[in-house]
Enzyme design. Sequence first.
Site, PDB file in Angstrom:
ATOM      1  N   HIS A   1      -0.136  -3.203  -7.887  1.00 52.74           N
ATOM      2  CA  HIS A   1      -0.821  -2.524  -6.776  1.00 52.74           C
ATOM      3  C   HIS A   1      -1.118  -1.078  -7.150  1.00 52.74           C
ATOM      4  O   HIS A   1      -2.234  -0.581  -6.957  1.00 52.74           O
ATOM      5  CB  HIS A   1       0.062  -2.585  -5.528  1.00 52.74           C
ATOM      6  CG  HIS A   1      -0.304  -1.602  -4.443  1.00 52.74           C
ATOM      7  ND1 HIS A   1      -0.018  -0.257  -4.548  1.00 52.74           N
ATOM      8  CD2 HIS A   1      -0.929  -1.768  -3.256  1.00 52.74           C
ATOM      9  CE1 HIS A   1      -0.453   0.365  -3.459  1.00 52.74           C
ATOM     10  NE2 HIS A   1      -1.009  -0.520  -2.661  1.00 52.74           N
ATOM     11  N   ASN A   2      -0.123  -0.388  -7.700  1.00 52.21           N
ATOM     12  CA  ASN A   2      -0.320   1.003  -8.081  1.00 52.21           C
ATOM     13  C   ASN A   2      -1.316   1.141  -9.227  1.00 52.21           C
ATOM     14  O   ASN A   2      -2.072   2.113  -9.288  1.00 52.21           O
ATOM     15  CB  ASN A   2       1.018   1.640  -8.465  1.00 52.21           C
ATOM     16  CG  ASN A   2       1.876   1.960  -7.253  1.00 52.21           C
ATOM     17  OD1 ASN A   2       1.689   1.400  -6.177  1.00 52.21           O
ATOM     18  ND2 ASN A   2       2.821   2.853  -7.415  1.00 52.21           N
TER      19      ASN A   2
ATOM     20  N   GLU B   1      -4.598   0.951  -7.754  1.00 54.29           N
ATOM     21  CA  GLU B   1      -4.797   2.245  -7.088  1.00 54.29           C
ATOM     22  C   GLU B   1      -5.297   3.299  -8.078  1.00 54.29           C
ATOM     23  O   GLU B   1      -6.225   4.066  -7.774  1.00 54.29           O
ATOM     24  CB  GLU B   1      -3.479   2.681  -6.448  1.00 54.29           C
ATOM     25  CG  GLU B   1      -3.479   4.029  -5.775  1.00 54.29           C
ATOM     26  CD  GLU B   1      -2.075   4.414  -5.339  1.00 54.29           C
ATOM     27  OE1 GLU B   1      -1.664   5.561  -5.614  1.00 54.29           O
ATOM     28  OE2 GLU B   1      -1.374   3.564  -4.729  1.00 54.29           O
TER      29      GLU B   1
ATOM     30  N   LYS C   1       4.204  -4.559  -6.692  1.00 54.44           N
ATOM     31  CA  LYS C   1       3.959  -3.167  -6.293  1.00 54.44           C
ATOM     32  C   LYS C   1       3.451  -2.343  -7.475  1.00 54.44           C
ATOM     33  O   LYS C   1       2.574  -1.480  -7.329  1.00 54.44           O
ATOM     34  CB  LYS C   1       5.247  -2.547  -5.739  1.00 54.44           C
ATOM     35  CG  LYS C   1       5.156  -1.047  -5.405  1.00 54.44           C
ATOM     36  CD  LYS C   1       4.044  -0.737  -4.412  1.00 54.44           C
ATOM     37  CE  LYS C   1       4.206   0.634  -3.773  1.00 54.44           C
ATOM     38  NZ  LYS C   1       4.323   1.758  -4.673  1.00 54.44           N
TER      39      LYS C   1
ATOM     40  N   SER D   1       4.449   0.438   0.112  1.00 51.23           N
ATOM     41  CA  SER D   1       3.248   1.244  -0.097  1.00 51.23           C
ATOM     42  C   SER D   1       2.731   1.795   1.221  1.00 51.23           C
ATOM     43  O   SER D   1       2.812   1.133   2.257  1.00 51.23           O
ATOM     44  CB  SER D   1       2.148   0.424  -0.771  1.00 51.23           C
ATOM     45  OG  SER D   1       0.982   1.210  -0.929  1.00 51.23           O
TER      46      SER D   1
END
Length: 483
Positions: A193-194, A197, A190, A136
């Site tokens: 995480h996105n 986001e 990940k 990232s």
Amino acid sequence: MTIDNTEGARAQIGVTGLAVMGSNIARNLARHGHTVALHNRSIAKTDALLDDHGSEGDFVRTETIEEFVGALQKPRRVLIMVKAGDATDAVIEELAAAMEPGDIIIDGGNALYTDTMRREAALRERGLHFVGAGISGGEEGALNGPSIMPGGPKESYEALGPLLESIAAQVDGIPCCTHIGPDGSGHFVKMVHNGIEYADMQLIGEAYHLFRDALGYDADKIAEVFTEWNSGDLESYLVEITAEVLKQKDAKTGKALVDVIVDAAEQKGTGRWTVKSALDLGVPVTGIAEAVFARALSGSREQRKAAVGLASGRLADKPADAAQFTEDIRRALYASKVVAYAQGFDQIAAGSAEYDWDLHPADLATIWRGGCIIRARFLNRIKDAYDENPKLPSLILAPYFRDAIETAIDSWRRVVSTATLLGIPVPAFASSLSYYDALRAERLPAALTQGQRDFFGAHTYERVDAEGKFHTLWSGDRSEVQA
């Protein structure tokens, strides 16, 4: 410097797939003293990188997979930076055929974690190590220091970890990279995480919408607010770039750039993956889901165009005290961000339990403090919360965040209610508040839902005053029996 490949296996790592992300990662590696073998299906991209940036470190130019693999020291380490899906499988197969047991293939793209699990198992059968590494930070992070989330076999990290840690972002001398866990755990983390986001960006967008339509601020004025916020508790990469985007003027019209951009947000799929996974795991990620749906709705341009002019009902007056409402939005944004992170960490905990990954939330908060898109000041607070209580039932229950929400709650309610009375959509603010209210409620209407399910499908229910499962004979004498 370009090293002649006839000199033998010189490179510590190879990078295949030299679009912007791959090129920047390769340059980052070379800048940190690693000799990097380069490969791309289009040799022109390899040569373009060398022409423009060959002086940044030691590179080995290769044209074929066999030449590429032959340039690598053992155990060979190859980082794949190609489009997720079939293209990744094709490159993996080509590499695996040329590699030897003990060699390591790293997928640095945004792969679906279940694909990574499948690939890791298949390559393990062939004696190869496969590492799904979430990366990232975008193009800038790839070049100057990303947050890296590698999964896969622990023994592979012994050979790979020091190299990745050297190019990752550093916060307080600690690299934003650690071994996440087995097989697909790196790409799973990940993905979440996105998802966070997505929620963070949606919340910021809703704050912007309120400033624009509830207070009548122009882009320059809103940029000033976000710039100020970025010096306080809301300090983060996304708040920082929000101010920059709002300040930008359009060269053609002289207007604020944001006012000439079409209001339809695209998405590459990781947000949808997060929501689908949460549904499978039974985890309520309501803020993330609303962010994904908000993007989908923004993209329904024909439908939205046809709906312009629909009745709004009687709308309230705009807030009279702009300063107070600005502070209300700030507090609501902070509280809603806490909910987004709390839901994301809940999903990570559920995934860890489902797949026996033994993930550690404090480690993730540590590596998200720098390099990544969701880096923010309060990740230090999240790390502290999980360091103090690794089995924290919800981030919201950590003393710091509990106090922060209690301080914000009245403002949060005013923002959601004011937006509703003004006809301004705030799906992420509202769903985050509803989630919080549901979490703290002593009783939810799910008792009625269970009664209904038992009525039409004999699905049974539990009682508050007895152990076991029960069923009411709805079509009979309506007596209760133990299931």
